[in-house]
Write an enzyme that holds these catalytic residues in place. Structure first.
Site, PDB file in Angstrom:
ATOM      1  N   HIS B  55       0.948  -1.168  -0.112  1.00  0.00           N
ATOM      2  CA  HIS B  55      -0.048  -0.168   0.036  1.00  0.00           C
ATOM      3  C   HIS B  55       0.915   1.215  -0.019  1.00  0.00           C
ATOM      4  O   HIS B  55       2.242   1.198   0.182  1.00  0.00           O
ATOM      5  CB  HIS B  55      -0.882  -0.179   1.514  1.00  0.00           C
ATOM      6  N   GLU B  57       0.939   3.733   2.145  1.00  0.00           N
ATOM      7  CA  GLU B  57       1.776   4.009   3.378  1.00  0.00           C
ATOM      8  C   GLU B  57       3.179   3.267   3.412  1.00  0.00           C
ATOM      9  O   GLU B  57       4.107   3.954   3.898  1.00  0.00           O
ATOM     10  CB  GLU B  57       0.745   3.745   4.372  1.00  0.00           C
ATOM     11  N   CYS B  89      -2.300  -0.839   7.316  1.00  0.00           N
ATOM     12  CA  CYS B  89      -1.457   0.419   7.202  1.00  0.00           C
ATOM     13  C   CYS B  89      -1.334   1.165   8.613  1.00  0.00           C
ATOM     14  O   CYS B  89      -0.598   1.826   8.914  1.00  0.00           O
ATOM     15  CB  CYS B  89      -1.768   1.207   6.130  1.00  0.00           C
ATOM     16  N   THR B 201     -22.680  -5.096 -31.444  1.00  0.00           N
ATOM     17  CA  THR B 201     -21.271  -4.530 -31.884  1.00  0.00           C
ATOM     18  C   THR B 201     -20.337  -5.512 -32.113  1.00  0.00           C
ATOM     19  O   THR B 201     -19.575  -5.313 -33.199  1.00  0.00           O
ATOM     20  CB  THR B 201     -20.937  -3.540 -30.664  1.00  0.00           C
TER      21      THR B 201
END
Lengths: 376, 376
Positions: B55, B57, B89, B201
């Site tokens: 993460h 931190e 964290c 599509t």
């Protein structure tokens, strides 16, 4: 290459702001502003208000009086050199003892076109041209187009939803855009020399096609009294003579011009109704523009349905596309912006370029010009 | 009311810029940035790159080392409090001796939701929340929508002419917009967790529906190598099982999810093709969104024709309408933006509000959100 100082820019900017004050009233004349500066002090300011009344330079010279002697004049358009309804301004500046004249641009009017500047230089007055020319050009784009081409500057206005729809399938269209956008339309109408619409619109909505002072933006109402309100000429395409004297158009005294290729008796119509009879031609819209130029229409503001809008676009007669975009979706069954029946591949698309975007309340006002450069 | 200093704003802005670097890669996690400041000196910076990796931190604490002791942390999202693929964290910041934590916003993830802040305050660490919250909210609008509602943030992209047309009558649509707009679409696809399209599509164009690194904007290519490219999941509405293993979609290894309400054998399809079988319901699109939320899709980027676009709009499932507007007119015979068959009066119009406008070459990129306030 002429060089201008920062101070020159400030004075010309002031002259342009003065000129703008005339933009609701000067047609068929251009809007012009003038600032006289002597020893760093502004000694005179003026702008042209109305055809037949004093030009900007005369107003500024009047304010300056004796202080004009030795001053520099900043004028947004080359001073005129001809006797029209008023005497030539170039001479007025010479007589007053102005020593230098800075003009934003030359006047393309064939009666002027550099002769104003020659008169000044012949009298030993220093002159410079081209300061803030782009802004001066924009301000008088109608007058300048007419002087250069004999035709009005054509503004096609449309109000649409985010998905390009101008009305519901049943024709309901009041209102797609909000109050500020509609007030802006009133201001644009007020600047236009004429408004063009069709008998289809007259029959469907019986509109007045006028400027409603109460609905103008507050900023305009602040500089401009109801008594000063000039109403644009209303030009109606009416090939089948469907417009009748009972239509509300005629309840207002500003002129109505009915356009067709066949003669019509106007005996039952009021005196402010005239016919424009175009000769039979496949280029009727182009012919109309030439005729409106002859009639001194500088700017033509068009509020039209998808058919006329498409025809003007296909004929490449539009100088400015003004599209108000409301943050709404109306869906594919609603009415579209313009019919372009001759277009079937993407390569043939009608190409434009963005001039400006402005937020008006919840809506956007976008202005596009015909593309002249290659797409990037 | 918390008060922040100008210096706090500068550091949080830096943390947000770091967080942005993760926006192409962090899904299903949020993009988070962190700056550690001690005695007015930046001692650590980090951002989250990819789920399963460190993460923000942790990255910043690693850079700071011993200098983290006594520092203030600026984090764009409340530090997490739970053991996921990485340890919490908040505990990491406590252990490192950080003395103050400023967070842009609380994390609505039910596993966090204030518990990160409680852990900090229980440890005697000062904390403040709400600095540049609006920017932090925008950056993670996909993750935040999913955490709050269980559904992805839905972006409906359309490319149209000035008159709201997406293709010529014969379907020709390559290209209405210019290169910069198309590069921007690549960047938006690259940020999305998934792309939604339809079997119509796929049958018409046989597209890859991927992100093409070469076509990304230069700015994105500068921060982001081709090897780091994450391809969005491709979700195809295919109620009639018309998509075949031979379609080009399957030539790329990123997942394809085929959506229908009836079961289908995928024996002949490659392993990266899955079925999403929705239960029979009249709210199939809403059910799909709930299912995609379950599958951790934060943002769903939709490129669709007028029928699906209209259905999503009528079902009020669109969070963001992204319309690229080319400066062209295609005329009323060309294809429209969206079918809204249940709308017949102006009062029923689908209402939106402008978020932003950006010029991309000759085109405009406009972003609208559903209107929540009364029109002005």
């Amino acid at each position: 290459m002429m060089t201008f100082t920062a101070q020159d820019v400030v004075y010309m900017q002031m002259a342009l702001e003065l000129a703008e004050k005339g933009q609701f009233t000067t047609t068929p004349n251009p809007s012009v502003g003038c600032v006289l500066v002597k020893d760093g002090i502004i000694v005179g300011r003026g702008f042209h208000v109305k055809a037949g009344e004093a030009h900007a330079e005369v107003m500024a010279l009047r304010e300056a009086g004796e202080n004009a002697r030795g001053a520099t004049a900043y004028v947004t358009l080359e001073p005129c050199s001809h006797f029209g309804r008023t005497p030539p301004c170039a001479q007025g500046l010479i007589d007053a003892g102005v020593v230098k004249v800075v003009s934003a641009m030359c006047d393309p009017n064939p009666q002027v076109a550099g002769r104003g500047l020659s008169m000044l230089s012949d009298a030993g007055i220093e002159s410079a041209v081209g300061l803030l020319a782009e802004k001066a050009e924009w301000l008088n784009r109608g007058f300048l187009k007419r002087m250069r081409t004999g035709r009005p500057y054509v503004q096609l206005k449309m109000a649409m939803s985010l998905d390009g729809r101008t009305a519901m399938a049943n024709g309901e269209s009041k209102w797609i855009t909000g109050e500020l956008a509609r007030a802006d339309v009133q201001a644009e109408r007020a600047k236009a020399s004429a408004i063009l619409s069709t008998s289809a619109t007259v029959l469907a909505d019986d509109p007045l096609l006028n400027v409603r002072w109460q609905q103008l933006p507050d900023k305009v109402k602040a500089d401009y009294t109801q008594a000063q309100l000039r109403q644009p000429v209303r030009v109606i395409l009416d090939s089948q003579h469907r417009v009748q004297p009972s239509h509300r158009l005629f309840s207002l005294s500003s002129p109505v011009w009915l356009v067709s290729q066949t003669a019509r008796s106007l005996l039952e119509f009021p005196a402010h109704c005239e016919q424009i009879q175009l000769s039979a031609s496949t280029n009727a819209l182009a012919d109309l523009m030439a005729e409106l130029g002859q009639r001194q229409i500088n700017t033509l503001w068009i509020e039209a349905g998808a058919t006329l809008a498409g025809a003007l676009i296909e004929a490449k007669l539009v100088d400015e596309l003004i599209i108000y975009i409301a943050p709404k979706l109306l869906g594919d069954a609603a009415r579209g912006l313009c019919k372009l029946p001759h277009l079937s591949t993407l390569a043939e698309a009608s190409l434009w370029q963005l001039h400006s975007i402005e937020k008006l309340g919840d809506d956007l006002k976008t202005i596009y010009h015909p593309r002249i450069t290659e797409p990037t």
